[in-house]
Scaffold this motif. Structure first.
Motif, short mmCIF file in Angstrom:
data_model
loop_
_atom_site.label_atom_id
_atom_site.label_comp_id
_atom_site.label_asym_id
_atom_site.label_seq_id
_atom_site.Cartn_x
_atom_site.Cartn_y
_atom_site.Cartn_z
N UNK A 111 0.84 -1.19 0.00
CA UNK A 111 0.00 0.00 0.00
C UNK A 111 0.88 1.24 0.00
N UNK A 112 0.90 1.96 -1.12
CA UNK A 112 1.76 3.13 -1.25
C UNK A 112 1.19 4.36 -0.55
N UNK A 113 -0.08 4.31 -0.15
CA UNK A 113 -0.66 5.44 0.58
C UNK A 113 0.09 5.65 1.90
N UNK A 114 0.50 4.59 2.54
CA UNK A 114 1.24 4.75 3.80
C UNK A 114 2.56 5.47 3.56
N UNK A 115 3.20 5.19 2.45
CA UNK A 115 4.46 5.88 2.11
C UNK A 115 4.17 7.35 1.81
N UNK A 116 3.11 7.60 1.06
CA UNK A 116 2.73 8.98 0.73
C UNK A 116 2.44 9.78 2.01
N UNK A 117 1.71 9.20 2.93
CA UNK A 117 1.40 9.88 4.19
C UNK A 117 2.67 10.14 5.01
N UNK A 118 3.58 9.19 5.01
CA UNK A 118 4.84 9.38 5.73
C UNK A 118 5.68 10.50 5.13
#
Length: 146
Positions: free
Chosen positions: A82-89
């Motif tokens: 899930x790349x959303x977690x990377x984006x949020x970080x």
């Protein structure tokens, strides 16, 4: 989709030397320690019909999953990332390239560490920006995912 051609390109990128500078590469971009190859791209979707865009995204997701099936036979099955977690970080920490750019462009990637090469491979559908074309991407990098 020409799956054999896409896999051949991923194989080549697993052994090709990385460039010293950021810039264009065969069908994509490259920089120190990474390649991003555009395997497939839509044409004219940013100004087009949202329904047509949805159909293209669905087709590219099927193509991504077909690549996953073939590559997982070689490198093992992995869970979708899930790349959303990377984006949020990225809002509170510096995320290294190519992961920052990939998380800004795609929602989910399939990811492998390619044994014996010191490289990571990710395949993803870049569809996050509705003002841009939809693209099926392959990323090859020596940077471990954050």
């Amino acid at each position: 989709m020409d799956i054999a051609r896409h896999i051949a390109l991923v194989d080549e990128l697993c052994f090709r030397p990385f460039p010293a500078e950021h810039g264009p590469s065969d069908g994509g971009t490259a920089g120190p320690g990474h390649f991003t190859a555009v395997l497939e791209s839509s044409h004219g979707l940013p100004d087009g019909d949202p329904a047509e865009r949805a159909v293209t995204v669905e087709q590219f997701e099927k193509d991504r999953d077909a690549l996953y099936e073939r590559l997982s036979l070689r490198w093992g099955e992995t869970d979708p990332w899930n790349l959303l977690t990377v984006l949020l970080r990225s809002e509170r920490e510096e995320i290294p390239e190519p992961w920052a750019e990939l998380s800004a462009r795609a929602h989910v990637a399939h990811l492998w560490e390619v044994e014996g090469t010191g490289r990571w491979v990710a395949v993803a559908v870049a569809d996050r920006d509705e003002a841009d074309e939809v693209r099926l991407l392959a990323v090859v990098t020596r940077e471990a995912p954050p």
